[in-house]
Structure formats: C-alpha cells, structure tokens
Design an enzyme around this catalytic site. Structure first.
Site, mmCIF file in Angstrom:
data_model
loop_
_atom_site.group_PDB
_atom_site.id
_atom_site.type_symbol
_atom_site.label_atom_id
_atom_site.label_comp_id
_atom_site.label_asym_id
_atom_site.label_seq_id
_atom_site.Cartn_x
_atom_site.Cartn_y
_atom_site.Cartn_z
ATOM 1 C CB SER A 135 -0.921 0.011 1.216
ATOM 2 O OG SER A 135 -1.784 1.131 1.140
ATOM 3 N N GLY A 142 -6.761 7.985 8.451
ATOM 4 C CA GLY A 142 -7.856 8.801 7.927
ATOM 5 C C GLY A 142 -7.934 8.872 6.424
ATOM 6 N N GLY A 144 -8.493 6.322 4.473
ATOM 7 C CA GLY A 144 -9.274 5.209 3.942
ATOM 8 C C GLY A 144 -8.475 3.961 3.625
ATOM 9 C CG ASP A 204 -14.069 5.697 4.373
ATOM 10 O OD1 ASP A 204 -14.603 6.786 4.124
ATOM 11 O OD2 ASP A 204 -13.396 5.484 5.408
HETATM 12 N N1 LIG Z 1 -2.635 -2.650 3.551
HETATM 13 C C1 LIG Z 1 -3.209 -3.189 4.604
HETATM 14 N N2 LIG Z 1 -2.869 -4.431 5.022
HETATM 15 C C2 LIG Z 1 -3.462 -4.992 6.093
HETATM 16 N N3 LIG Z 1 -4.410 -4.395 6.854
HETATM 17 C C3 LIG Z 1 -4.778 -3.165 6.493
HETATM 18 C C4 LIG Z 1 -4.218 -2.500 5.356
HETATM 19 N N4 LIG Z 1 -4.782 -1.281 5.256
HETATM 20 C C5 LIG Z 1 -5.661 -1.183 6.288
HETATM 21 N N5 LIG Z 1 -5.666 -2.299 7.032
HETATM 22 C C6 LIG Z 1 -6.491 -2.566 8.234
HETATM 23 O O1 LIG Z 1 -7.252 -1.403 8.504
HETATM 24 C C7 LIG Z 1 -6.875 -0.808 9.767
HETATM 25 C C8 LIG Z 1 -6.950 0.697 9.677
HETATM 26 O O2 LIG Z 1 -8.298 1.036 9.466
HETATM 27 P P1 LIG Z 1 -8.940 2.352 10.043
HETATM 28 O O3 LIG Z 1 -10.314 2.393 9.505
HETATM 29 O O4 LIG Z 1 -8.759 2.425 11.514
HETATM 30 O O5 LIG Z 1 -8.055 3.532 9.400
HETATM 31 P P2 LIG Z 1 -8.123 4.174 7.946
HETATM 32 O O6 LIG Z 1 -9.052 3.376 7.115
HETATM 33 O O7 LIG Z 1 -6.735 4.344 7.468
HETATM 34 O O8 LIG Z 1 -8.737 5.613 8.258
HETATM 35 P P3 LIG Z 1 -10.253 6.132 8.018
HETATM 36 O O9 LIG Z 1 -11.163 4.975 8.270
HETATM 37 O O10 LIG Z 1 -10.422 7.222 9.035
HETATM 38 O O11 LIG Z 1 -10.264 6.646 6.629
HETATM 39 C C9 LIG Z 1 -5.478 -1.332 10.006
HETATM 40 O O12 LIG Z 1 -5.142 -1.307 11.381
HETATM 41 C C10 LIG Z 1 -5.573 -2.756 9.457
HETATM 42 O O13 LIG Z 1 -6.247 -3.614 10.353
HETATM 43 C C1 LIG Z 2 -15.601 8.387 10.397
HETATM 44 C C2 LIG Z 2 -16.251 7.924 9.120
HETATM 45 O O1 LIG Z 2 -17.382 8.749 8.857
HETATM 46 C C3 LIG Z 2 -15.326 8.104 7.917
HETATM 47 C C4 LIG Z 2 -14.006 7.394 8.031
HETATM 48 O O2 LIG Z 2 -13.263 7.658 6.863
HETATM 49 C C5 LIG Z 2 -16.691 6.477 9.282
HETATM 50 C C6 LIG Z 2 -17.625 5.999 8.178
HETATM 51 O O3 LIG Z 2 -18.299 6.803 7.544
HETATM 52 O O4 LIG Z 2 -17.690 4.782 8.004
HETATM 53 MG MG LIG Z 3 -11.041 3.019 7.671
#
Ligand SMILES: Nc1ncnc2c1ncn2[C@@H]1O[C@H](COP(=O)(O)OP(=O)(O)OP(=O)(O)O)[C@@H](O)[C@H]1O
Ligand SMILES: C[C@@](O)(CCO)CC(=O)[O-]
Ligand SMILES: [Mg+2]
Length: 386
Positions: A135, A142, A144, A204
């Site tokens: 990735s 944050g 996605g 997302d």
């Molecule tokens: N490339 C990846 N490989 C393995 N697991 C992943 C990967 N990308 C995301 N994840 C999983 O998703 C989790 C992060 O998800 P989280 O929804 O908390 O954050 P985000 O998606 O980066 O932010 P947001 O939801 O606010 O946009 C990681 O801790 C892991 O469990």
């Molecule tokens: C915080 C949130 O609104 C966005 C995360 O990127 C959660 C969601 O909509 O699933």
């Molecule tokens: Mg997420």
C-alpha cells in the site's frame, strides 16, 4: 492464474462521522493505492495453505487449508450471495487469527487479517491461495486504508471466482470493471469494512470503488461532476488512532445528548450539501474560483468546529489548524480524526513560496505533508504487465 487489483484511498471534504448518522458527506479518491495480488497454486506447487503476505511490513501469515476447514465447517464460497456473519464464524476467524504471531506493535492488523479471512473464506471456501498486499497509504490515518484494502481484496477475490465477474483477460494493463461488477465488489468490501470499522457508513468503500468525487447519504451515492480544481495539502499528524473506537465514541455521545447531536448532524448535512453545490456549479473566471474557494474554506472551518463538538479532534490537529491559520489557510480533519490526517485548502492563487513555508513549519512540528491528486481513478484490476 494470477490477478492484481488496486483501490485508492480517499479524503473526506465534509461530513465524516455525521454520515454514519444519516447526514450527507462529500469524498474524493486520491491517487495513492492499495494493491492486492492473488494467485492459486498449481497442482505442481503442492501447496495446501492459505497465505497472506503483508509485504510493506514484512509479515507473512499462513493457515493450512485443513485447519480452516476444521475450524469453519460451514464455509460459504458463493461469490454472488453475501452471507451475514454469524457469531460462530467470527469466533472461528478470531481463533485462526490468534494462532498467528502478530508483533505487539502491529495489533491493529488483527481486524484487517480477520477481514481478509472472512472475505476469502466466504468467496473461495478453503481453497489454497496466496495474497500479497502492498500500500502507498499510511494505515489508520484517515485516508481510507481499510476501505482501499477491502475493495482491492474483494476485487481480486471476485475476479478469480469463475462466474461472478466478467473480465477481459486479453486487456493490457489496468481495466475498470462493469457496473454490476463494481456494485458487487463494493458490497463485499462493505462487509469487510464492517469487521474493521464496526459501524461504517459505506462512504469509504464506495469512493474507493468508483473513484472521482461523490456525495453520499444514507447509503445513496451521487457522482459529483466538477471542473473546479481542488487542491489540498494533506498533513499526517502521525498520531495513531482507530476508526472503530472513534465512531463508537460519537455514537455514545449521540445517545447521551440526542437533541444536541441531531442538531450537529443536521448542520453537517447542510455543510456537505452546500459544498457539493459549490464544487459542481460552473466556473466562468478566476474571480469565481476565488469566491468559491473562500466559501469552501469557511465550510471546512465550520465542519471542523462541529467535528470538535463530536469529540473527534485532537491536540495535534489543533496544532495544524493554528499553524496554517497564521497563513490564512483553512484546515479540517479528514476521516475519523483523533490524530491521523488533516486537510488544508490550497487556493489556486496561493504562491508556491507560501506553501513551502507552511510545509516547512508543519514538518518542524514533526508532521508529514503530502499533496495528492484528488478525484482520480477508482478500483481496477490487471491480469498482465505486473
Ligand atoms: N494494507 C493493509 N494491510 C493490512 N491491513 C490493512 C491495510 N490497510 C488497512 N488495514 C487494516 O485497517 C486498519 C486501519 O483502518 P482504520 O479504519 O482504523 O483507518 P483508515 O481506514 O486508514 O482511516 P479512516 O477509516 O479514518 O479513513 C489497520 O489497522 C488494518 O487492520
Ligand atoms: C468516520 C467515518 O465517517 C469516515 C471514516 O473515513 C466512518 C464511516 O463513515 O464509516
Ligand atoms: Mg477506515
């Protein structure tokens, strides 16, 4: 046969969290991707394991398919129909994840590995395979990453399931899937997001699947057509957080103060609607762009104030806001907040020198800055040339 799928991360311009409670939100894909390649072993390989290689982290997990069958006797394997998860299935997945050695500082990966196992076994049962994941996105920040992971994974899994997805195997390079295939991938990815987020809105995975810019409300997607250049500076505060607990925190506050929180969610709904109208309305000259940018900047500030009222800001986010406001620039958090990434609108006529100064000041606070392309491609798959 081997397939590679990629899915982009995203920024949320307005409406995060409130979108979980039925308000509108506006999101755009960014040109940073998560890649999943998937391959079934040939009989000569004599491989009887399901393997997951998280290449960036140098981590490899494997499960003998016999063990999967023994732990999950009620396996799915029907790509067209999405099973609802049972408590038993989740318990079985938890036990399969538990037996892997996951480094202590990587326990956040447990939800991602669980989503992988659930998606894989629901679509392909207990067939041996190897999935490799890389990735360009920071995880849990944050942008996605969880959705990009679930979308790319679902796309790869469905592409290798004989009848659910129609593909052109002779196509050179990345190919976009058809409408019904995109819908199916999005549905499966949403189920994966449920494992990672608890209660996702679906915004997302939807923007990651379709790309471009979208408005999203109560599961309904509207494509936003715009010719307005929107440039954002993305600052990663590098403060770790997890979306599941932040979403749960907002729901808790909504239960405690239902009337006040409904007013906040309604205000966010109006902000997202106004923002999407501004972005979509035609542009005649630079003056119009400047006026629009001023309005967008104000809406971002208003949205940030409301996110703070929901309890999802953070001192690191406030530091970025203070720093950028010295340069008269507007900033809001993006995604779940609590740290992670924030967006600063970079107006079209802003000089490069000012941008350099802001970035230098943010970097001196220990933050990481990047400018990503906004509103680009969605999920795609590739059978050759990688
Ligand atoms: N490339 C990846 N490989 C393995 N697991 C992943 C990967 N990308 C995301 N994840 C999983 O998703 C989790 C992060 O998800 P989280 O929804 O908390 O954050 P985000 O998606 O980066 O932010 P947001 O939801 O606010 O946009 C990681 O801790 C892991 O469990
Ligand atoms: C915080 C949130 O609104 C966005 C995360 O990127 C959660 C969601 O909509 O699933
Ligand atoms: Mg997420």
């Amino acid at each position: 046969m081997e397939v590679r799928a990629r899915a982009p991360g995203k920024i949320i311009l307005a409406g995060e969290h409130a979108v979980v409670h039925g308000s509108a939100a506006v999101a755009a894909a960014i040109d940073l991707y998560t890649y999943v390649s998937l391959r079934f072993p040939t009989p000569e390989d004599n491989d009887e394991e399901l393997k997951l290689h998280l290449k960036d982290m140098g981590l490899e997990f494997s499960w003998p398919v016999g063990k999967i069958k023994e732990t999950m006797p009620e396996l799915g394997g029907v790509p067209g129909s999405i099973p609802s998860y049972s408590l038993e299935a989740m318990k079985a997945i938890a036990s399969l994840v538990e037996e892997q050695s996951i480094p202590e500082d990587n326990t956040g990966l447990i939800s991602g590995i669980s989503a992988f196992l659930w998606l894989y076994t629901s679509i392909h049962g207990n067939k041996p395979a190897k999935a490799v994941v890389t990735s360009e996105l920071p995880l849990g920040s944050g942008l996605g990453s969880s959705a990009a992971f679930c979308v790319a994974l679902s796309a790869a899994l469905l592409s290798l399931s004989s009848d659910s997805v129609k593909l052109d195997f002779n196509h050179q390079g990345w190919q976009v899937l058809g409408k019904s295939e995109l819908e199916l991938v999005n549905k499966w990815a949403f189920e994966g997001e449920k494992i990672i987020h608890g209660k996702p809105s679906g915004i997302d995975n939807t923007v990651s699947t379709y790309g471009n810019m979208i408005k999203f409300k109560s599961g309904e997607l509207t494509h936003i057509k715009t010719n307005m250049p929107v440039k954002m500076l993305i600052t990663n505060t590098k403060v770790g957080r997890n979306t599941k607990s932040l979403v749960a925190g907002v729901s808790k506050r909504a239960l405690k103060h239902p009337i006040a929180m409904v007013s906040i969610f309604n205000a966010v709904d109006s902000i997202s609607n106004e923002l999407s109208e501004i972005i979509q309305s035609p542009i005649s000259d630079d003056l119009v762009i400047t006026e629009k940018e001023e309005k967008i900047a104000e809406l971002m500030e208003m949205n940030q104030g409301l996110l703070q009222s929901m309890g999802v800001s953070h001192t690191s986010i406030e530091t970025v806001i203070r720093t950028t406001s010295k340069y008269k620039l507007s900033t809001k958090l993006t995604g779940a907040g609590g740290g992670g990434c924030v967006l600063t609108l970079l107006p079209t006529l802003l000089s490069g020198t000012v941008v350099d100064k802001v970035v230098a000041e943010l970097v001196s606070c220990g933050f990481h800055c990047l400018v990503a392309g906004i509103g680009g491609r969605g999920m795609e798959v590739c059978f050759n040339g990688f």
